[in-house]
Design a protein around this motif. Structure first.
Motif, mmCIF file in Angstrom:
data_model
loop_
_atom_site.group_PDB
_atom_site.id
_atom_site.type_symbol
_atom_site.label_atom_id
_atom_site.label_comp_id
_atom_site.label_asym_id
_atom_site.label_seq_id
_atom_site.Cartn_x
_atom_site.Cartn_y
_atom_site.Cartn_z
ATOM 1 N N ALA A 137 0.834 -1.204 0.000
ATOM 2 C CA ALA A 137 0.000 0.000 0.000
ATOM 3 C C ALA A 137 0.868 1.253 0.000
ATOM 4 N N LEU A 138 1.948 1.226 0.758
ATOM 5 C CA LEU A 138 2.851 2.376 0.792
ATOM 6 C C LEU A 138 3.524 2.596 -0.552
ATOM 7 N N ALA A 139 3.930 1.523 -1.201
ATOM 8 C CA ALA A 139 4.578 1.648 -2.515
ATOM 9 C C ALA A 139 3.616 2.259 -3.530
ATOM 10 N N ARG A 140 2.345 1.815 -3.499
ATOM 11 C CA ARG A 140 1.356 2.376 -4.428
ATOM 12 C C ARG A 140 1.128 3.856 -4.146
ATOM 13 N N ALA A 141 0.999 4.198 -2.871
ATOM 14 C CA ALA A 141 0.649 5.568 -2.512
ATOM 15 C C ALA A 141 1.792 6.548 -2.766
ATOM 16 N N THR A 142 3.021 6.146 -2.496
ATOM 17 C CA THR A 142 4.161 7.056 -2.595
ATOM 18 C C THR A 142 4.860 7.014 -3.947
ATOM 19 N N LYS A 143 4.476 6.045 -4.792
ATOM 20 C CA LYS A 143 5.109 5.859 -6.109
ATOM 21 C C LYS A 143 6.574 5.453 -6.005
ATOM 22 N N LEU A 144 6.949 4.907 -4.875
ATOM 23 C CA LEU A 144 8.321 4.424 -4.717
ATOM 24 C C LEU A 144 8.423 2.979 -5.204
ATOM 25 N N ALA A 145 9.588 2.611 -5.733
ATOM 26 C CA ALA A 145 9.816 1.226 -6.142
ATOM 27 C C ALA A 145 9.694 0.321 -4.923
ATOM 28 N N LEU A 186 11.065 0.974 -1.174
ATOM 29 C CA LEU A 186 10.145 1.062 -0.040
ATOM 30 C C LEU A 186 10.509 0.049 1.043
ATOM 31 N N SER A 187 10.812 -1.170 0.633
ATOM 32 C CA SER A 187 11.174 -2.208 1.609
ATOM 33 C C SER A 187 12.430 -1.830 2.384
ATOM 34 N N ASN A 188 13.402 -1.255 1.684
ATOM 35 C CA ASN A 188 14.631 -0.831 2.356
ATOM 36 C C ASN A 188 14.341 0.249 3.405
ATOM 37 N N ILE A 189 13.470 1.184 3.045
ATOM 38 C CA ILE A 189 13.120 2.262 3.976
ATOM 39 C C ILE A 189 12.412 1.703 5.203
ATOM 40 N N ILE A 190 11.458 0.800 4.993
ATOM 41 C CA ILE A 190 10.719 0.210 6.114
ATOM 42 C C ILE A 190 11.668 -0.549 7.038
ATOM 43 N N GLU A 191 12.599 -1.297 6.444
ATOM 44 C CA GLU A 191 13.557 -2.040 7.264
ATOM 45 C C GLU A 191 14.425 -1.100 8.094
ATOM 46 N N ASP A 192 14.852 0.018 7.489
ATOM 47 C CA ASP A 192 15.650 0.999 8.229
ATOM 48 C C ASP A 192 14.828 1.620 9.362
ATOM 49 N N LEU A 193 13.596 2.011 9.076
ATOM 50 C CA LEU A 193 12.749 2.649 10.082
ATOM 51 C C LEU A 193 12.421 1.685 11.224
ATOM 52 N N GLU A 194 12.213 0.420 10.874
ATOM 53 C CA GLU A 194 11.919 -0.571 11.906
ATOM 54 C C GLU A 194 13.156 -0.809 12.778
ATOM 55 N N ARG A 195 14.303 -0.860 12.177
ATOM 56 C CA ARG A 195 15.548 -1.074 12.927
ATOM 57 C C ARG A 195 15.830 0.117 13.856
ATOM 58 N N GLU A 196 15.460 1.311 13.422
ATOM 59 C CA GLU A 196 15.684 2.511 14.234
ATOM 60 C C GLU A 196 14.592 2.733 15.279
ATOM 61 N N GLY A 197 13.586 1.873 15.288
ATOM 62 C CA GLY A 197 12.524 1.984 16.281
ATOM 63 C C GLY A 197 11.489 3.037 15.982
ATOM 64 N N LEU A 198 11.376 3.455 14.711
ATOM 65 C CA LEU A 198 10.412 4.486 14.339
ATOM 66 C C LEU A 198 9.090 3.918 13.844
ATOM 67 N N VAL A 199 9.083 2.663 13.382
ATOM 68 C CA VAL A 199 7.838 2.000 12.988
ATOM 69 C C VAL A 199 7.787 0.622 13.628
ATOM 70 N N LEU A 200 6.566 0.129 13.790
ATOM 71 C CA LEU A 200 6.352 -1.194 14.372
ATOM 72 C C LEU A 200 5.477 -2.033 13.458
ATOM 73 N N ALA A 201 5.841 -3.291 13.258
ATOM 74 C CA ALA A 201 5.015 -4.209 12.480
ATOM 75 C C ALA A 201 3.776 -4.577 13.290
ATOM 76 N N GLN A 202 2.622 -4.603 12.617
ATOM 77 C CA GLN A 202 1.362 -4.961 13.254
ATOM 78 C C GLN A 202 0.982 -6.391 12.849
ATOM 79 N N ASP A 203 -0.121 -6.871 13.390
ATOM 80 C CA ASP A 203 -0.603 -8.197 13.004
ATOM 81 C C ASP A 203 -0.962 -8.223 11.519
ATOM 82 N N ALA A 204 -0.688 -9.348 10.881
ATOM 83 C CA ALA A 204 -0.971 -9.494 9.448
ATOM 84 C C ALA A 204 -2.469 -9.402 9.179
#
Length: 396
Positions: free
Chosen positions: A41-49, A53-71
């Motif tokens: 959904a983020l890739a569609r909305a932001t027009k990022l590859a 997008l996956s690289n950004i999410i992994e960085d943000l999760e590692r830095e404690g800025l985002v949290l994964a929710q239940d699937a």
């Protein structure tokens, strides 16, 4: 029949060089505005590859800025994992210096207040007042760290708000009214030295607009006008998703509009339409701790003289609202401030009646609380650190 994906309110990322910081901010902003979103959904909305997008999410999760929710299921295929902002990922300090009182709040990354305190402060003694402010900030930070021991390392900055106008315009009013002693004091530098935080100063109306942008009626809006009703009167302007503050941080100083067109006199709008004007009209001490309760009591009594003040103020505000709407064509126009909720709601109802506007031009009821400006001051470092700013791309 294939159902279209729900529209997500988000800015676009970019593949241009050195745009990594911008793309991170775009992702954070999309989650803040829309709530938890999956990578797809983020890739569609932001027009990022997708890989970007996956690289950004992994960085943000590692830095404690985002949290994964239940699937969750998103159409056909495998369940998707939404990502939400981590409340404890960052904190921000907000300081409001008003006439006779200073308020300090600390908010987390999603805008929740986690600590707050206030203290009386003098309008004419900034050197002594600075000592009180630093003690206030330290006390509030200790409360934060008592609840979240590692939070001190995640404070991204401090926003400070105080009445304007700043600069030569303040000469139209007396020293106490404009807090000119504080305006001429090297406040930002001294606070940075004392706290070790990056500090930014704005007027109280701009701070109120930042509060609306973070948690209020301007949340997720790219263009908004937030008319601020406090001890004074002003307007905070959100243009293209960013606060517009003008050359000297005086954008939106509508309270300084003269009541005698064509003449520069002390007879300005906020002397009438403001809590200061209300207190002067009805003999209230605006510095009294129970002044809000006294104002509420007068409003509830519906005395003819109070009703006349409300009618007059609504007329002036309808005039100003109409000008702001015609000049800026915002998505929303809000009346907010430190005034009691009853006053804000009453004025909005009368203003909309005077405007005779359709639903898309109606004035909205915004945040109304003595802590609104302090909250907005705390919202500024969050915005400074995490909101996308296209202007920054032009400097790369």
């Amino acid at each position: 029949m294939k159902q279209s994906a729900p529209k997500i309110n988000a800015m676009f990322g970019t593949s241009s060089g050195a745009a990594g910081v911008h793309n991170r901010r775009v992702v954070i902003d999309a989650i803040r505005v829309n709530g938890a979103l999956s990578r797809a959904a983020l890739a569609r909305a932001t027009k990022l590859a997708k890989q970007t997008l996956s690289n950004i999410i992994e960085d943000l999760e590692r830095e404690g800025l985002v949290l994964a929710q239940d699937a969750v299921m998103e159409g056909r295929g495998k369940p998707a994992i939404p990502y939400a902002l981590a409340p404890l990922g960052a904190f921000s300090v907000g300081l409001q210096i008003d006439r006779h009182v200073a308020r300090c709040v600390i908010v987390n990354l999603v805008g929740e207040v986690v600590a707050r305190n206030d203290v009386p402060v003098s309008t004419s003694a900034p050197e002594a007042g600075l000592v009180e402010l630093v003690q206030l900030i330290q006390r509030t930070r200790r409360e934060l760290e008592g609840r979240h021991p590692e939070a001190g390392e995640r404070i991204v900055g401090m926003g400070v708000a105080m009445p304007g106008p700043f600069g030569p315009q303040s000469d139209f009013s007396n020293q106490e009214y404009t807090m000119a002693f504080w305006q001429n004091f090297p406040l930002v530098a001294r606070l940075e030295e004392a706290t070790g935080l990056a500090v930014n100063l704005q007027n109280d109306a701009a701070a109120a607009a930042m509060a609306e942008k973070l948690t209020g009626q301007a949340h997720g809006k790219q263009n908004a006008v937030c008319i601020y009703l406090g001890y004074g009167l002003g307007a905070g302007l959100i243009i293209n998703g960013e606060l517009y503050d003008g050359t000297r941080c005086n954008a939106g100083e509508i309270g300084s509009v003269g009541l005698n067109p064509g003449k520069l006199t002390p007879d300005i709008l906020e002397r009438v339409v403001s809590l200061g004007g209300f207190c002067a009209e009805f003999g209230l001490d605006h510095a009294a701790p129970d002044v809000t309760a006294r104002i509420q009591k007068l409003l509830q009594q519906k005395r003819p003289d109070v009703e006349a003040w409300l009618d007059q103020s609504a007329g002036y505000l309808a005039w100003i609202t109409n000008i702001m709407q015609l000049a800026l064509d915002p998505q929303v126009c809000v009346l907010c401030g430190t005034a009691p909720k009853e006053m804000i709601e009453t004025l909005v109802a009368r203003i909309n009646l005077a405007l005779r506007a359709g639903r898309d031009r109606r004035l909205l009821v915004g945040l109304s609380d003595p802590w609104t400006v302090a909250l907005g001051a705390a919202a500024e470092p969050i915005s400074r650190s995490f909101d996308p700013k296209y202007a920054a791309l032009l400097k790369m």
